[in-house]
Motif scaffolding. Structure first.
Motif, PDB file in Angstrom:
ATOM      1  N   UNK A  58       0.837  -1.196   0.000  1.00 25.47           N
ATOM      2  CA  UNK A  58       0.000   0.000   0.000  1.00 25.47           C
ATOM      3  C   UNK A  58       0.878   1.254   0.000  1.00 25.47           C
ATOM      4  N   UNK A  59       2.157   1.076   0.326  1.00 22.79           N
ATOM      5  CA  UNK A  59       3.071   2.233   0.365  1.00 22.79           C
ATOM      6  C   UNK A  59       3.878   2.386  -0.924  1.00 22.79           C
ATOM      7  N   UNK A  60       3.849   1.415  -1.830  1.00 23.82           N
ATOM      8  CA  UNK A  60       4.645   1.556  -3.061  1.00 23.82           C
ATOM      9  C   UNK A  60       4.179   2.784  -3.821  1.00 23.82           C
ATOM     10  N   UNK A  61       5.115   3.686  -4.061  1.00 26.31           N
ATOM     11  CA  UNK A  61       4.757   4.946  -4.709  1.00 26.31           C
ATOM     12  C   UNK A  61       5.105   4.918  -6.194  1.00 26.31           C
ATOM     13  N   UNK A  62       4.280   5.567  -6.984  1.00 28.97           N
ATOM     14  CA  UNK A  62       4.653   5.820  -8.375  1.00 28.97           C
ATOM     15  C   UNK A  62       5.853   6.763  -8.350  1.00 28.97           C
ATOM     16  N   UNK A 178     -16.008   7.033 -12.899  1.00 25.53           N
ATOM     17  CA  UNK A 178     -14.917   6.100 -12.626  1.00 25.53           C
ATOM     18  C   UNK A 178     -15.099   5.558 -11.219  1.00 25.53           C
ATOM     19  N   UNK A 179     -14.346   4.497 -10.898  1.00 26.86           N
ATOM     20  CA  UNK A 179     -14.400   3.976  -9.536  1.00 26.86           C
ATOM     21  C   UNK A 179     -13.052   3.393  -9.147  1.00 26.86           C
ATOM     22  N   UNK A 180     -12.747   3.503  -7.855  1.00 24.13           N
ATOM     23  CA  UNK A 180     -11.515   2.887  -7.331  1.00 24.13           C
ATOM     24  C   UNK A 180     -11.893   2.136  -6.055  1.00 24.13           C
ATOM     25  N   UNK A 181     -11.047   1.178  -5.683  1.00 25.81           N
ATOM     26  CA  UNK A 181     -11.335   0.480  -4.428  1.00 25.81           C
ATOM     27  C   UNK A 181     -10.595   1.156  -3.278  1.00 25.81           C
ATOM     28  N   UNK A 182     -10.750   0.624  -2.064  1.00 30.07           N
ATOM     29  CA  UNK A 182     -10.215   1.309  -0.892  1.00 30.07           C
ATOM     30  C   UNK A 182      -8.687   1.298  -0.869  1.00 30.07           C
ATOM     31  N   UNK A 183      -8.068   0.277  -1.480  1.00 23.94           N
ATOM     32  CA  UNK A 183      -6.606   0.229  -1.502  1.00 23.94           C
ATOM     33  C   UNK A 183      -6.069   1.459  -2.216  1.00 23.94           C
ATOM     34  N   UNK A 184      -6.634   1.771  -3.371  1.00 25.73           N
ATOM     35  CA  UNK A 184      -6.172   2.962  -4.091  1.00 25.73           C
ATOM     36  C   UNK A 184      -6.706   4.244  -3.444  1.00 25.73           C
ATOM     37  N   UNK A 185      -7.904   4.171  -2.855  1.00 26.59           N
ATOM     38  CA  UNK A 185      -8.480   5.382  -2.263  1.00 26.59           C
ATOM     39  C   UNK A 185      -7.619   5.902  -1.111  1.00 26.59           C
ATOM     40  N   UNK A 186      -7.018   4.977  -0.348  1.00 26.01           N
ATOM     41  CA  UNK A 186      -6.217   5.395   0.806  1.00 26.01           C
ATOM     42  C   UNK A 186      -4.730   5.504   0.481  1.00 26.01           C
ATOM     43  N   UNK A 187      -4.360   5.316  -0.778  1.00 21.54           N
ATOM     44  CA  UNK A 187      -2.943   5.408  -1.149  1.00 21.54           C
ATOM     45  C   UNK A 187      -2.480   6.857  -1.024  1.00 21.54           C
ATOM     46  N   UNK A 188      -1.272   7.072  -0.489  1.00 24.55           N
ATOM     47  CA  UNK A 188      -0.833   8.459  -0.244  1.00 24.55           C
ATOM     48  C   UNK A 188      -0.823   9.353  -1.492  1.00 24.55           C
TER      49      UNK A 188
END
Lengths: 256, 281
Positions: A58-62, A178-188
């Motif tokens: 969940x912390x891997x950043x682009x 569009x839609x995203x799940x909670x993993x992406x929603x809470x990504x920094x």
């Protein structure tokens, strides 16, 4: 005699490959339109998502770039404006009277002004935008951290996805979403961007706010976001596939 | 695993002998590969057509463009297909940049419809084909690698012997004259074959896969070093295209060699495993 058989053999081979080629091509078009075959091909998306989610923490950043990497031209793709009197009025007032509606499965539904969004914890990131078409452009984005917004409204326990309802229509009668799940929603790095390259987001790029979800392709980065809805499933939203392009055959998981 | 060895069961006689050349796992992997590579190439060209240009670096900076295809209008209004590679411009009407679609009308497209999946323009479907068969291709490749290490196929059949390396000049001349080995020598791949296969198996195909993975924004976040290997996502896209072209070139030469060195014998050996060897003169 030998010569004749070689020639026959050659023409047989040529004909076979020509017929084979035609069957192959026509067959691929037929298969492309067969619902059951498409279902089979679509299975790959689940495998891709499973594997990517496994290797992505969940912390891997682009990757973030420096100021000098910012693209001099950043193509505004998809809709570049909104043909709607309310939107146009808001735009002419620099969105001073515009409100973002947040609702659905949240504890405290609310409407937020652009000022309210500016008061939320912000994040600035210089990232690469990858269009599904194949091109990339680097831009600097500043916006409200989406996780902070979610903490403000409070998600109900059965909320699984965030749906972004947009003002633009790429097709008559089909507003972009569009839609995203909670993993992406809470990504920094997931933010509701109001600034691009140190200036307020322009209309072609999705004013007043667009989603940035940096580990996925450009079409996930909904522009002209008007309303955000927390849902347990997006099966009953529009075409049921979680997004405007998803309803037209593109992957919901756009990390590839 | 003796049977897997090329020519392991051959005996010396005066007439042609039949040897068991390709083990079953290799044959299966080969034909799955044929299907995958055809579909990956053609769906890949569909994806390429969505933005028929290639660049170096991270972003699609026009000053870093190395290749592009498109259509322009001449002074008299006639549309022409133009392909640009570096500073060179080619007129490629009918094939690249501008070609007839399935409706028979000229359309602005990178590669022509007869070489894309689907034949009409449909990026979403092209991607679905590409990613499904990419998984099949990768899993097939992994199975092949595991089998080939375990069985000794790589070491025994693909690594050139010292003698072969010493006589490489002679081998090149033989190849150019289309003289193919007979007798004892025909039981093994010749040195050029071995080098070509090693290059494809250990360099070209893995590089294509890595460059493809580097185009994924998700994997770039998980493994940022991918971007450093290739010098950015757009460079990776260019490398992916070049490697794919290399594979096309390999397949072309491979098929020509199969045709000129005995098409039925070669096909049979890749279907049943059995390969006929002519006695040495």
């Amino acid at each position: 005699m030998k010569r004749k058989s070689t020639l026959n053999r050659r023409s047989f081979l040529t004909r076979t490959s020509a017929i084979g080629g035609a069957l192959y091509l026509g067959g691929c078009d037929k298969l492309s339109q067969s619902p059951s075959f498409r279902d089979l091909l679509d299975q790959a998306e689940g495998v891709t998502m499973g594997v990517q989610r496994f290797v992505l923490t969940s912390r891997s950043l682009a990757r973030e770039f420096s100021e000098k990497d910012i693209s001099s031209t950043f193509k505004a793709n998809g809709s570049t404006g909104v043909d709607d009197p309310t939107y146009e009025k808001n735009a002419s007032e620099k969105f001073a009277n515009w409100k973002l509606v947040v609702g659905g499965l949240v504890e405290r539904p609310m409407s937020l002004s652009l000022d309210d969004l500016h008061r939320l914890p912000a994040r600035t990131q210089i990232t690469r935008h990858d269009c599904v078409e194949g091109w990339s452009a680097i831009g600097k984005w500043k916006g409200a951290q989406f996780s902070a917004l979610l903490q403000t409204v409070g998600l109900k326990p059965n909320a699984r996805y965030l749906v972004f309802h947009c003002a633009d229509m790429l097709e008559p009668g089909s507003p972009y979403y569009e839609s995203i799940d909670l993993i992406d929603a809470f990504h920094p790095q997931t933010i509701l961007a109001y600034d691009m390259n140190d200036a307020p987001l322009s209309v072609p790029h999705g004013a007043p706010v667009r989603l940035r979800v940096e580990r996925q392709l450009g079409y996930k980065h909904a522009k002209y976001v008007m309303r955000i809805e927390a849902v347990s499933s997006f099966a009953f939203v529009a075409g049921g596939n979680g997004g405007f392009w998803e309803d037209r055959g593109y992957e919901w998981y756009a990390g590839i | 695993m003796e049977a897997a060895s090329i020519g392991a069961s051959a005996t010396r006689t005066d007439g042609p002998t039949v040897v068991y050349r390709h083990a079953l796992p290799v044959r299966i992997a080969h034909w799955i590969n044929v299907v995958c590579l055809f579909i990956l190439l053609m769906s890949g060209l569909q994806i390429f057509n969505a933005h028929p240009s290639l660049y170096l670096g991270s972003a699609s900076d026009p000053s870093q463009r190395v290749l592009s295809m498109g259509a322009v209008r001449e002074a008299d209004g006639t549309p022409v297909g133009v392909t640009t590679i570096g500073n060179l411009r080619f007129r490629t009407t009918g094939v690249l940049g501008l070609s007839k679609g399935i409706g028979g009308e000229l359309e602005n497209r990178g590669f022509p419809s007869w070489i894309t999946i689907p034949s009409y323009r449909d990026l979403a479907t092209g991607r679905r084909w590409h990613f499904f068969f990419a998984w099949l291709f990768v899993l097939n490749g992994l199975a092949y690698f595991i089998y080939s290490i375990w069985s000794g196929h790589f070491r025994r059949d693909l690594v050139p012997t010292q003698t072969q390396v010493r006589h490489i000049g002679h081998d090149i001349l033989d190849h150019l004259h289309l003289h193919f080995p007979k007798g004892e020598q025909a039981k093994h791949y010749n040195v050029l074959q071995k080098l070509a296969y090693l290059l494809v198996v250990f360099v070209l195909l893995p590089l294509t896969i890595l460059a493809g993975l580097t185009m994924s924004p998700g994997l770039d976040a998980a493994f940022p070093f991918l971007l450093d290997i290739f010098g950015g996502r757009q460079s990776a896209r260019t490398v992916h295209f070049i490697c794919a072209s290399g594979i096309v070139l390999f397949v072309f030469v491979h098929v020509v060699m199969v045709l000129v060195s005995g098409v039925w014998n070669n096909l049979r050996s890749m279907v049943t495993g059995r390969y006929r060897i002519e006695p040495a003169e």
